[in-house]
Design a protein around this motif. Structure first.
Motif, PDB file in Angstrom:
ATOM      1  N   GLY A  21       0.528  -1.308   0.164  1.00 50.61           N
ATOM      2  CA  GLY A  21      -0.057  -0.289   0.372  1.00 50.61           C
ATOM      3  C   GLY A  21       1.085   1.440   0.200  1.00 50.61           C
ATOM      4  N   ASP A  22       1.396   0.689   0.909  1.00 48.40           N
ATOM      5  CA  ASP A  22       3.063   2.668   0.878  1.00 48.40           C
ATOM      6  C   ASP A  22       3.262   2.758  -0.127  1.00 48.40           C
ATOM      7  OD1 ASP A  22       5.115   4.309   1.223  1.00 48.40           O
ATOM      8  OD2 ASP A  22       5.757   3.075   3.070  1.00 48.40           O
ATOM      9  N   ALA A  23       3.756   1.269  -0.775  1.00 46.92           N
ATOM     10  CA  ALA A  23       4.574   1.799  -2.335  1.00 46.92           C
ATOM     11  C   ALA A  23       4.301   2.147  -3.072  1.00 46.92           C
ATOM     12  CB  ALA A  23       5.592   0.463  -2.899  1.00 46.92           C
ATOM     13  N   TRP A  62       8.893   1.358  -1.142  1.00 44.28           N
ATOM     14  CA  TRP A  62       8.088   1.899   0.281  1.00 44.28           C
ATOM     15  C   TRP A  62       8.748   2.940   0.848  1.00 44.28           C
ATOM     16  CZ3 TRP A  62      10.293  -3.601   1.412  1.00 44.28           C
ATOM     17  CH2 TRP A  62      11.085  -3.568   1.907  1.00 44.28           C
ATOM     18  N   SER A  63       8.070   3.273   1.439  1.00 46.46           N
ATOM     19  CA  SER A  63       8.323   5.221   2.127  1.00 46.46           C
ATOM     20  C   SER A  63       9.391   4.971   3.592  1.00 46.46           C
ATOM     21  CB  SER A  63       7.737   6.202   1.298  1.00 46.46           C
ATOM     22  OG  SER A  63       6.522   6.072   2.174  1.00 46.46           O
ATOM     23  N   ASP A  64       9.151   5.974   3.748  1.00 41.69           N
ATOM     24  CA  ASP A  64       9.137   6.178   5.673  1.00 41.69           C
ATOM     25  C   ASP A  64       7.855   5.726   6.210  1.00 41.69           C
ATOM     26  OD1 ASP A  64       7.023   8.434   4.779  1.00 41.69           O
ATOM     27  OD2 ASP A  64       7.665   9.313   6.512  1.00 41.69           O
ATOM     28  N   ASP A  65       7.250   5.556   6.376  1.00 43.48           N
ATOM     29  CA  ASP A  65       5.764   4.796   6.924  1.00 43.48           C
ATOM     30  C   ASP A  65       6.180   3.126   6.715  1.00 43.48           C
ATOM     31  OD1 ASP A  65       4.521   6.406   4.235  1.00 43.48           O
ATOM     32  OD2 ASP A  65       2.715   6.002   5.362  1.00 43.48           O
ATOM     33  N   GLY A  66       6.577   2.402   5.183  1.00 45.37           N
ATOM     34  CA  GLY A  66       7.214   1.196   5.801  1.00 45.37           C
ATOM     35  C   GLY A  66       8.764   0.800   6.267  1.00 45.37           C
ATOM     36  N   PHE A 107      13.972   9.137   1.582  1.00 49.91           N
ATOM     37  CA  PHE A 107      12.935  10.348   0.435  1.00 49.91           C
ATOM     38  C   PHE A 107      12.123  10.925   1.302  1.00 49.91           C
ATOM     39  CE2 PHE A 107       9.946   8.282  -0.819  1.00 49.91           C
ATOM     40  CZ  PHE A 107      10.214   6.288  -0.756  1.00 49.91           C
ATOM     41  N   ASP A 108      11.876  10.753   2.431  1.00 50.70           N
ATOM     42  CA  ASP A 108      10.674  11.213   2.955  1.00 50.70           C
ATOM     43  C   ASP A 108      10.360  11.162   4.273  1.00 50.70           C
ATOM     44  OD1 ASP A 108       8.269  12.714   2.925  1.00 50.70           O
ATOM     45  OD2 ASP A 108       6.751  10.920   1.938  1.00 50.70           O
ATOM     46  N   VAL A 109      11.164  12.584   5.135  1.00 47.41           N
ATOM     47  CA  VAL A 109      10.363  11.794   6.466  1.00 47.41           C
ATOM     48  C   VAL A 109       9.519  12.905   7.065  1.00 47.41           C
ATOM     49  CG1 VAL A 109      12.212  13.368   6.939  1.00 47.41           C
ATOM     50  CG2 VAL A 109      11.327  12.446   9.016  1.00 47.41           C
ATOM     51  N   THR A 267      -1.216   9.897  -0.035  1.00 42.51           N
ATOM     52  CA  THR A 267      -2.085   8.512  -0.168  1.00 42.51           C
ATOM     53  C   THR A 267      -0.675   7.302   0.003  1.00 42.51           C
ATOM     54  OG1 THR A 267      -0.294   9.137  -2.466  1.00 42.51           O
ATOM     55  CG2 THR A 267      -2.600   9.790  -3.126  1.00 42.51           C
ATOM     56  N   ASP A 268       0.320   7.773   0.012  1.00 46.81           N
ATOM     57  CA  ASP A 268       1.364   6.450   0.342  1.00 46.81           C
ATOM     58  C   ASP A 268       0.693   5.723   1.785  1.00 46.81           C
ATOM     59  OD1 ASP A 268       2.719   8.925   1.418  1.00 46.81           O
ATOM     60  OD2 ASP A 268       4.213   8.238   1.968  1.00 46.81           O
ATOM     61  N   THR A 269       0.730   7.169   2.958  1.00 42.42           N
ATOM     62  CA  THR A 269       0.193   6.472   3.855  1.00 42.42           C
ATOM     63  C   THR A 269      -1.107   5.899   4.276  1.00 42.42           C
ATOM     64  OG1 THR A 269       1.795   8.254   5.233  1.00 42.42           O
ATOM     65  CG2 THR A 269       0.295   7.650   6.651  1.00 42.42           C
ATOM     66  N   THR A 270      -2.691   6.818   3.514  1.00 41.72           N
ATOM     67  CA  THR A 270      -3.538   5.973   3.946  1.00 41.72           C
ATOM     68  C   THR A 270      -3.469   4.985   3.169  1.00 41.72           C
ATOM     69  OG1 THR A 270      -4.635   8.113   2.691  1.00 41.72           O
ATOM     70  CG2 THR A 270      -5.969   7.340   2.848  1.00 41.72           C
TER      71      THR A 270
HETATM   72 MG   LIG Z   1       5.597   7.761   3.298  1.00 35.95          MG
END
Ligand SMILES: [Mg+2]
Length: 314
Positions: A21-23, A62-66, A107-109, A267-270
Protein backbone atom coordinates in the motif's frame (compact mmCIF):
# COMPACT_ATOMS: atom_id res chain seq x y z
CA UNK A 1 -17.08 -20.77 -1.25
CA UNK A 2 -14.03 -18.57 -0.72
CA UNK A 3 -11.49 -20.10 1.66
CA UNK A 4 -10.97 -17.94 4.75
CA UNK A 5 -7.33 -17.04 5.23
CA UNK A 6 -5.43 -18.82 8.00
CA UNK A 7 -3.88 -16.81 10.83
CA UNK A 8 -0.46 -17.14 9.20
CA UNK A 9 -1.86 -15.90 5.88
CA UNK A 10 -3.47 -12.95 7.66
CA UNK A 11 -0.27 -12.00 9.50
CA UNK A 12 1.69 -12.20 6.25
CA UNK A 13 -1.00 -10.22 4.46
CA UNK A 14 -0.85 -7.52 7.14
CA UNK A 15 2.86 -6.89 6.79
CA UNK A 16 3.04 -7.21 3.01
CA UNK A 17 -0.24 -5.32 2.68
CA UNK A 18 1.11 -2.27 4.46
CA UNK A 19 4.34 -2.28 2.43
CA UNK A 20 2.53 -2.71 -0.91
CA UNK A 21 0.00 0.00 0.00
CA UNK A 22 2.79 2.41 0.91
CA UNK A 23 4.71 1.64 -2.30
CA UNK A 24 1.57 2.03 -4.41
CA UNK A 25 0.88 5.46 -2.94
CA UNK A 26 4.40 6.91 -3.23
CA UNK A 27 4.18 8.20 -6.85
CA UNK A 28 0.85 9.91 -6.14
CA UNK A 29 1.74 11.65 -2.85
CA UNK A 30 0.84 15.36 -2.50
CA UNK A 31 -1.46 15.28 -5.53
CA UNK A 32 -4.95 16.63 -5.14
CA UNK A 33 -7.70 14.04 -5.56
CA UNK A 34 -8.82 15.74 -8.79
CA UNK A 35 -5.49 14.95 -10.49
CA UNK A 36 -5.22 11.27 -9.45
CA UNK A 37 -5.75 8.80 -12.34
CA UNK A 38 -8.87 6.63 -12.53
CA UNK A 39 -8.82 3.72 -10.05
CA UNK A 40 -8.09 1.05 -12.67
CA UNK A 41 -4.98 2.97 -13.78
CA UNK A 42 -3.48 3.21 -10.28
CA UNK A 43 -0.42 0.97 -10.39
CA UNK A 44 3.16 1.11 -9.06
CA UNK A 45 4.02 2.74 -12.38
CA UNK A 46 1.56 5.61 -12.94
CA UNK A 47 0.12 6.17 -16.42
CA UNK A 48 2.23 8.10 -18.94
CA UNK A 49 1.94 11.85 -18.54
CA UNK A 50 1.25 11.74 -14.80
CA UNK A 51 3.71 13.96 -12.94
CA UNK A 52 4.83 11.43 -10.36
CA UNK A 53 6.11 12.47 -6.98
CA UNK A 54 9.54 11.24 -5.89
CA UNK A 55 10.31 10.62 -9.57
CA UNK A 56 13.80 9.28 -8.81
CA UNK A 57 12.39 6.55 -6.59
CA UNK A 58 11.95 3.17 -8.29
CA UNK A 59 8.39 1.83 -8.56
CA UNK A 60 7.74 -0.71 -5.80
CA UNK A 61 9.68 1.19 -3.13
CA UNK A 62 8.12 1.74 0.30
CA UNK A 63 8.67 5.09 1.99
CA UNK A 64 9.08 6.30 5.58
CA UNK A 65 5.87 4.54 6.62
CA UNK A 66 7.11 1.09 5.64
CA UNK A 67 10.65 1.67 6.87
CA UNK A 68 9.54 2.88 10.30
CA UNK A 69 7.03 0.03 10.60
CA UNK A 70 9.91 -2.38 9.93
CA UNK A 71 12.05 -0.55 12.52
CA UNK A 72 9.27 -1.23 15.03
CA UNK A 73 8.94 -4.87 14.00
CA UNK A 74 12.69 -5.46 14.17
CA UNK A 75 12.85 -3.85 17.61
CA UNK A 76 9.93 -5.93 18.94
CA UNK A 77 11.41 -9.15 17.59
CA UNK A 78 14.89 -8.48 18.87
CA UNK A 79 13.88 -7.22 22.32
CA UNK A 80 10.99 -9.69 22.69
CA UNK A 81 8.82 -6.79 23.85
CA UNK A 82 8.36 -3.07 23.27
CA UNK A 83 11.46 -1.10 24.26
CA UNK A 84 11.03 2.61 23.58
CA UNK A 85 14.73 3.47 23.61
CA UNK A 86 15.64 0.58 21.31
CA UNK A 87 12.89 1.57 18.90
CA UNK A 88 14.05 5.19 19.09
CA UNK A 89 17.62 4.17 18.23
CA UNK A 90 16.34 2.32 15.18
CA UNK A 91 14.39 5.40 14.03
CA UNK A 92 17.59 7.43 14.30
CA UNK A 93 19.42 4.74 12.36
CA UNK A 94 16.76 4.88 9.65
CA UNK A 95 17.07 8.66 9.39
CA UNK A 96 20.88 8.69 9.40
CA UNK A 97 21.78 5.49 7.55
CA UNK A 98 18.67 4.31 5.75
CA UNK A 99 18.18 1.31 8.03
CA UNK A 100 15.09 -0.62 6.77
CA UNK A 101 14.85 1.65 3.73
CA UNK A 102 14.95 0.13 0.23
CA UNK A 103 18.53 0.56 -1.04
CA UNK A 104 19.22 2.52 2.17
CA UNK A 105 17.71 5.66 0.65
CA UNK A 106 15.52 7.93 2.82
CA UNK A 107 13.49 10.27 0.62
CA UNK A 108 10.64 11.34 2.88
CA UNK A 109 10.29 12.29 6.52
CA UNK A 110 7.40 13.94 8.36
CA UNK A 111 8.15 17.23 10.12
CA UNK A 112 7.08 16.13 13.61
CA UNK A 113 8.81 12.77 13.32
CA UNK A 114 11.97 14.47 12.02
CA UNK A 115 12.08 16.81 15.02
CA UNK A 116 11.64 13.94 17.48
CA UNK A 117 14.37 11.92 15.76
CA UNK A 118 16.78 14.85 16.00
CA UNK A 119 15.97 15.13 19.72
CA UNK A 120 16.57 11.41 20.27
CA UNK A 121 19.82 11.67 18.37
CA UNK A 122 20.85 14.26 20.97
CA UNK A 123 20.06 11.73 23.69
CA UNK A 124 16.65 12.98 24.74
CA UNK A 125 14.96 9.85 26.20
CA UNK A 126 12.67 8.32 23.56
CA UNK A 127 9.47 8.72 25.55
CA UNK A 128 10.20 12.43 26.04
CA UNK A 129 11.08 13.20 22.44
CA UNK A 130 7.61 13.53 20.92
CA UNK A 131 5.66 16.73 20.35
CA UNK A 132 2.48 17.03 22.40
CA UNK A 133 0.68 20.06 21.03
CA UNK A 134 -2.80 19.67 19.58
CA UNK A 135 -1.46 20.80 16.21
CA UNK A 136 1.11 18.03 16.26
CA UNK A 137 -1.45 15.33 15.50
CA UNK A 138 -0.12 14.19 12.16
CA UNK A 139 -0.46 10.54 11.14
CA UNK A 140 3.23 9.72 11.67
CA UNK A 141 2.81 7.38 14.62
CA UNK A 142 -0.32 5.71 13.22
CA UNK A 143 1.29 4.82 9.88
CA UNK A 144 3.98 2.64 11.49
CA UNK A 145 2.16 0.96 14.39
CA UNK A 146 0.61 -2.11 12.71
CA UNK A 147 3.50 -4.50 13.42
CA UNK A 148 2.71 -4.10 17.12
CA UNK A 149 -0.76 -5.59 16.55
CA UNK A 150 0.81 -8.42 14.53
CA UNK A 151 3.46 -9.14 17.16
CA UNK A 152 1.59 -8.65 20.41
CA UNK A 153 -0.10 -11.63 22.06
CA UNK A 154 -1.00 -10.19 25.47
CA UNK A 155 -4.23 -8.66 26.75
CA UNK A 156 -6.17 -5.95 24.93
CA UNK A 157 -5.36 -3.44 27.66
CA UNK A 158 -1.65 -4.16 27.33
CA UNK A 159 -1.86 -3.77 23.55
CA UNK A 160 -3.56 -0.40 24.08
CA UNK A 161 -0.93 0.69 26.60
CA UNK A 162 1.96 -0.14 24.28
CA UNK A 163 0.25 1.36 21.21
CA UNK A 164 0.09 4.62 23.15
CA UNK A 165 3.74 4.43 24.20
CA UNK A 166 4.68 3.71 20.59
CA UNK A 167 3.03 6.97 19.56
CA UNK A 168 4.66 8.95 22.33
CA UNK A 169 8.15 8.79 20.76
CA UNK A 170 7.12 11.23 18.07
CA UNK A 171 3.42 12.09 18.55
CA UNK A 172 2.77 12.48 22.26
CA UNK A 173 -0.62 14.21 22.13
CA UNK A 174 -3.38 12.00 23.55
CA UNK A 175 -5.33 12.14 20.29
CA UNK A 176 -2.54 10.43 18.36
CA UNK A 177 -2.07 7.92 21.17
CA UNK A 178 -5.75 6.97 21.18
CA UNK A 179 -5.84 6.67 17.38
CA UNK A 180 -2.92 4.21 17.54
CA UNK A 181 -4.63 2.24 20.31
CA UNK A 182 -7.92 1.99 18.43
CA UNK A 183 -6.18 1.03 15.19
CA UNK A 184 -4.27 -1.78 16.91
CA UNK A 185 -7.42 -3.16 18.54
CA UNK A 186 -9.24 -2.92 15.21
CA UNK A 187 -6.40 -4.82 13.51
CA UNK A 188 -6.49 -7.45 16.25
CA UNK A 189 -10.25 -7.97 15.79
CA UNK A 190 -9.77 -8.36 12.02
CA UNK A 191 -6.95 -10.83 12.66
CA UNK A 192 -9.27 -12.77 14.96
CA UNK A 193 -11.94 -12.77 12.22
CA UNK A 194 -14.44 -10.91 14.40
CA UNK A 195 -17.94 -10.33 13.03
CA UNK A 196 -17.84 -6.55 13.45
CA UNK A 197 -14.18 -5.61 14.03
CA UNK A 198 -14.52 -1.82 14.25
CA UNK A 199 -17.44 -1.75 16.67
CA UNK A 200 -15.99 -4.54 18.77
CA UNK A 201 -12.70 -2.64 19.02
CA UNK A 202 -14.51 0.57 19.97
CA UNK A 203 -16.49 -1.28 22.65
CA UNK A 204 -13.32 -2.75 24.13
CA UNK A 205 -11.61 0.62 24.13
CA UNK A 206 -14.56 2.25 25.90
CA UNK A 207 -14.26 -0.34 28.66
CA UNK A 208 -10.49 0.10 28.95
CA UNK A 209 -10.88 3.87 29.10
CA UNK A 210 -13.82 3.84 31.53
CA UNK A 211 -11.75 5.57 34.23
CA UNK A 212 -9.50 7.57 31.89
CA UNK A 213 -11.34 10.82 31.11
CA UNK A 214 -8.65 12.31 28.88
CA UNK A 215 -8.43 9.23 26.67
CA UNK A 216 -12.20 8.85 26.60
CA UNK A 217 -12.67 12.48 25.62
CA UNK A 218 -10.37 12.08 22.61
CA UNK A 219 -12.15 8.89 21.61
CA UNK A 220 -15.67 10.31 21.85
CA UNK A 221 -15.19 13.92 20.77
CA UNK A 222 -12.27 13.87 18.34
CA UNK A 223 -12.33 10.42 16.79
CA UNK A 224 -16.14 10.07 17.08
CA UNK A 225 -16.14 6.35 16.34
CA UNK A 226 -19.91 6.07 15.87
CA UNK A 227 -20.02 8.64 13.06
CA UNK A 228 -20.16 7.60 9.43
CA UNK A 229 -16.50 7.52 8.32
CA UNK A 230 -15.76 10.24 5.80
CA UNK A 231 -12.06 10.77 5.13
CA UNK A 232 -10.04 12.98 2.82
CA UNK A 233 -6.67 11.25 2.78
CA UNK A 234 -5.00 14.11 4.63
CA UNK A 235 -2.09 13.95 7.06
CA UNK A 236 -4.25 14.51 10.16
CA UNK A 237 -4.29 11.40 12.31
CA UNK A 238 -8.07 11.30 12.84
CA UNK A 239 -8.73 11.83 9.14
CA UNK A 240 -6.28 9.03 8.28
CA UNK A 241 -8.15 6.65 10.56
CA UNK A 242 -11.50 7.69 9.05
CA UNK A 243 -10.12 7.41 5.51
CA UNK A 244 -8.87 3.89 6.24
CA UNK A 245 -12.27 2.90 7.61
CA UNK A 246 -14.01 4.37 4.60
CA UNK A 247 -11.84 2.76 1.92
CA UNK A 248 -11.81 -0.62 3.66
CA UNK A 249 -15.40 -0.93 2.41
CA UNK A 250 -14.31 -0.48 -1.23
CA UNK A 251 -13.97 -4.21 -1.91
CA UNK A 252 -10.98 -6.56 -2.10
CA UNK A 253 -7.38 -5.59 -1.23
CA UNK A 254 -6.73 -4.13 -4.65
CA UNK A 255 -9.88 -1.99 -4.52
CA UNK A 256 -9.09 -0.80 -0.97
CA UNK A 257 -5.59 0.52 -1.66
CA UNK A 258 -6.61 2.03 -4.98
CA UNK A 259 -9.49 3.82 -3.23
CA UNK A 260 -6.99 5.06 -0.64
CA UNK A 261 -4.70 6.48 -3.33
CA UNK A 262 -7.69 7.94 -5.18
CA UNK A 263 -8.31 10.24 -2.19
CA UNK A 264 -5.11 12.08 -3.09
CA UNK A 265 -2.94 14.04 -0.63
CA UNK A 266 -1.14 11.66 1.76
CA UNK A 267 -1.66 8.73 -0.60
CA UNK A 268 1.16 6.47 0.57
CA UNK A 269 0.18 6.74 4.22
CA UNK A 270 -3.55 6.26 3.66
CA UNK A 271 -2.83 3.23 1.49
CA UNK A 272 -0.36 1.91 4.06
CA UNK A 273 -2.79 2.25 6.98
CA UNK A 274 -5.73 0.79 5.04
CA UNK A 275 -3.59 -1.73 3.13
CA UNK A 276 -2.30 -3.34 6.30
CA UNK A 277 -5.85 -3.98 7.47
CA UNK A 278 -7.06 -5.20 4.07
CA UNK A 279 -4.05 -7.50 3.98
CA UNK A 280 -5.00 -8.99 7.36
CA UNK A 281 -8.62 -9.35 6.28
CA UNK A 282 -7.95 -10.94 2.86
CA UNK A 283 -4.69 -12.73 3.67
CA UNK A 284 -1.52 -12.74 1.59
CA UNK A 285 -3.23 -14.44 -1.37
CA UNK A 286 -5.67 -11.53 -1.58
CA UNK A 287 -2.84 -9.16 -2.55
CA UNK A 288 -2.39 -9.07 -6.35
CA UNK A 289 0.57 -11.18 -7.38
CA UNK A 290 1.99 -8.51 -9.70
CA UNK A 291 2.31 -6.11 -6.76
CA UNK A 292 3.86 -8.75 -4.53
CA UNK A 293 6.38 -9.48 -7.28
CA UNK A 294 7.14 -5.84 -8.04
CA UNK A 295 7.60 -4.90 -4.38
CA UNK A 296 11.26 -4.16 -3.74
CA UNK A 297 13.23 -4.75 -0.53
CA UNK A 298 12.31 -8.42 -0.10
CA UNK A 299 15.67 -9.20 1.52
CA UNK A 300 14.90 -6.55 4.14
CA UNK A 301 11.43 -7.63 5.25
CA UNK A 302 11.46 -11.39 4.55
CA UNK A 303 13.69 -12.39 7.51
CA UNK A 304 11.55 -10.26 9.86
CA UNK A 305 8.36 -11.80 8.51
CA UNK A 306 9.81 -15.26 9.03
CA UNK A 307 10.62 -14.48 12.67
CA UNK A 308 7.18 -12.98 13.22
CA UNK A 309 5.45 -16.07 11.87
CA UNK A 310 7.72 -18.39 13.88
CA UNK A 311 6.55 -16.67 17.07
CA UNK A 312 2.96 -17.46 16.19
CA UNK A 313 3.71 -21.05 15.26
CA UNK A 314 5.24 -21.82 18.65
MG1 LIG B 1 5.53 8.10 3.31
Amino acid sequence: MIKRPTRIERLTGGLVGLLVGDALGVPYEFHDASTIPAVELIEFQPPAGFARSHHLVQPGTWSDDGAQALCLLASLLECGQFDADDFGRRLVLWYDDGYMAVDGIVFDVGIITGKAILAMRQNVPALEAGAGDEYDNGNGSLMRVLPLALFHRGSDSDLVRIAQLQSQLTHAHMRSQVCCALYCLWARRILDDAVDPWNEAVGTLRTIYANKPQELEELEWSIRPDDEPIGYGSGYVVDSLRSARMVLEAGNYEAVVRAAVRLGNDTDTTACIAGGLAGIRDGIDGIPERWREQLLGKTIFSPLLKQLLARHEE
